[in-house]
Design an enzyme around this catalytic site. Structure first.
Site, PDB file in Angstrom:
ATOM      1  CD  GLU A 188      39.657  27.192  37.030  1.00 47.29           C
ATOM      2  OE1 GLU A 188      38.438  27.079  37.232  1.00 47.29           O
ATOM      3  OE2 GLU A 188      40.437  27.684  37.880  1.00 47.29           O
ATOM      4  N   PRO A 190      43.955  37.258  39.753  1.00 46.79           N
ATOM      5  CG  PRO A 190      43.205  35.281  40.703  1.00 46.79           C
ATOM      6  CD  PRO A 190      43.226  36.022  39.412  1.00 46.79           C
ATOM      7  CG  ASP A 246      41.243  65.089  52.291  1.00 43.18           C
ATOM      8  OD1 ASP A 246      41.084  66.226  52.727  1.00 43.18           O
ATOM      9  OD2 ASP A 246      41.056  64.761  51.091  1.00 43.18           O
ATOM     10  NE  ARG A 294      34.248  56.347  47.340  1.00 43.39           N
ATOM     11  CZ  ARG A 294      33.270  56.716  48.177  1.00 43.39           C
ATOM     12  NH1 ARG A 294      32.023  56.392  47.921  1.00 43.39           N
ATOM     13  NH2 ARG A 294      33.539  57.412  49.259  1.00 43.39           N
TER      14      ARG A 294
HETATM   15  C1  LIG Z   1      38.701  32.076  38.015  1.00 39.34           C
HETATM   16  N1  LIG Z   1      39.888  32.750  38.347  1.00 39.34           N
HETATM   17  C2  LIG Z   1      40.619  32.289  39.462  1.00 39.34           C
HETATM   18  C3  LIG Z   1      40.516  33.609  37.485  1.00 39.34           C
HETATM   19  C4  LIG Z   1      41.764  33.285  36.950  1.00 39.34           C
HETATM   20  C5  LIG Z   1      42.413  34.194  36.098  1.00 39.34           C
HETATM   21  C6  LIG Z   1      41.806  35.389  35.793  1.00 39.34           C
HETATM   22  C7  LIG Z   1      40.555  35.707  36.303  1.00 39.34           C
HETATM   23  C8  LIG Z   1      39.901  34.818  37.140  1.00 39.34           C
HETATM   24  C9  LIG Z   1      38.558  35.216  37.675  1.00 39.34           C
HETATM   25  N2  LIG Z   1      38.627  35.269  39.139  1.00 39.34           N
HETATM   26  C10 LIG Z   1      39.253  36.263  39.789  1.00 39.34           C
HETATM   27  C11 LIG Z   1      39.647  37.431  39.161  1.00 39.34           C
HETATM   28  C12 LIG Z   1      40.311  38.408  39.929  1.00 39.34           C
HETATM   29  C13 LIG Z   1      40.552  38.168  41.270  1.00 39.34           C
HETATM   30  C14 LIG Z   1      41.250  39.197  42.101  1.00 39.34           C
HETATM   31  N3  LIG Z   1      41.807  38.798  43.251  1.00 39.34           N
HETATM   32  O1  LIG Z   1      41.312  40.362  41.702  1.00 39.34           O
HETATM   33  C15 LIG Z   1      40.140  36.984  41.832  1.00 39.34           C
HETATM   34  N4  LIG Z   1      39.492  36.059  41.104  1.00 39.34           N
END
Ligand SMILES: CN(C)c1ccccc1CNc1ccc(C(N)=O)cn1
Length: 246
Positions: free
Chosen positions: A116, A89, A169, A154
């Site tokens: 986490e 995230p 496109d 793709r």
């Molecule tokens: C567990 N979490 C919160 C976490 C925390 C850090 C890294 C990966 C994760 C794995 N989760 C993810 C991964 C990507 C996305 C995104 N938005 O691309 C959403 N969640």
């Protein structure tokens, strides 16, 4: 293109490797997926892949050593010096141009986090790029990794028939797609726009472009903000606004 996936749940990836357009691309060897599971690099009796966070707090992190070894093995499994992408995230938001850029690479390592997340020092030392598929939290990086694999695949030559890639496109040049219609000609009392039955391909092209421009203005004005519009596009959008009373 070769993609090495570091994940605790490799079985999840059958969703892209065994179905549809992406499954066919894998069968045809246009994209090769291989899996490296950090659990393979554990040596303790319980095959531990998570570890407690310094500073306390809820949840666990991925244990550094198995993950580091898995990333190294993933790099070694590919030709050349593959880029390492971590789905999180905290990453840069994925967009069309990034998928096009990544699809040009010979090889790629995708790291799917669980728990986490991952120790920041491992991200700094082993990850080249963090990518997010949107502003929401998922239980793992596997679904984001599959989204990325699908979008990249793709873009590979020959994966979509030429007729389909032409449809792409509108996304490629930053617009939402136009509406689409198929049989029956009347569905629950709603008719197909006359122009699409006319056989006049130039008129149909202009209608579709007008609809794409109008929908983009209505639903995603942010996409139009930086867009340089051709005279034709400006005229079509003005027509759309006039017809829709906006
Ligand atoms: C567990 N979490 C919160 C976490 C925390 C850090 C890294 C990966 C994760 C794995 N989760 C993810 C991964 C990507 C996305 C995104 N938005 O691309 C959403 N969640």
């Amino acid at each position: 293109m070769q993609i090495a996936i570091v994940s605790l749940f490799p079985e999840m990836f059958s969703a892209v490797s065994e179905h549809g357009v992406t499954g066919r691309a894998v069968d045809q060897g246009k994209v090769a997926l291989n899996h490296i599971n950090p659990r393979s690099f554990t040596t303790d009796r319980h095959r531990t892949v998570d570890d407690r966070p310094y500073g306390g707090g809820p949840g666990m992190l991925m244990k550094i050593d198995p993950l580091q070894q898995a990333i190294s093995a993933a790099r070694a499994s590919l030709n050349g010096e593959p880029k390492v992408v971590y789905l999180s995230p905290q990453g840069r938001q994925l967009d069309h141009s990034k998928t096009v850029e990544l699809s040009a690479l010979d090889s790629l390592v995708l790291v799917a986090g669980r728990y986490e997340g991952v120790d920041e020092r491992l991200i700094q030392s082993a990850v080249d790029e963090e990518i997010s598929i949107g502003d929401y939290v998922l239980s793992g990086g596997e679904l984001p990794a599959m989204v990325l694999i699908d979008a990249i695949t793709r873009q590979l030559p020959g994966v979509l028939g030429h007729e389909l890639s032409a449809q792409e496109d509108s996304y490629a040049d930053g617009l939402l797609d136009c509406p689409h219609y198929t049989r029956p000609e009347v569905f629950e009392g709603r008719e197909v726009p006359e122009v699409l039955l006319s056989g006049d391909h130039e008129k149909i092209r202009r209608w579709r472009l007008k609809q794409a421009l109008g929908r983009t203005l209505e639903r995603r004005p942010d996409l139009l903000k930086d867009r340089v519009m051709s005279p034709e596009e400006q005229e079509l959008l003005a027509q759309y606004c006039q017809e829709q009373g906006i």
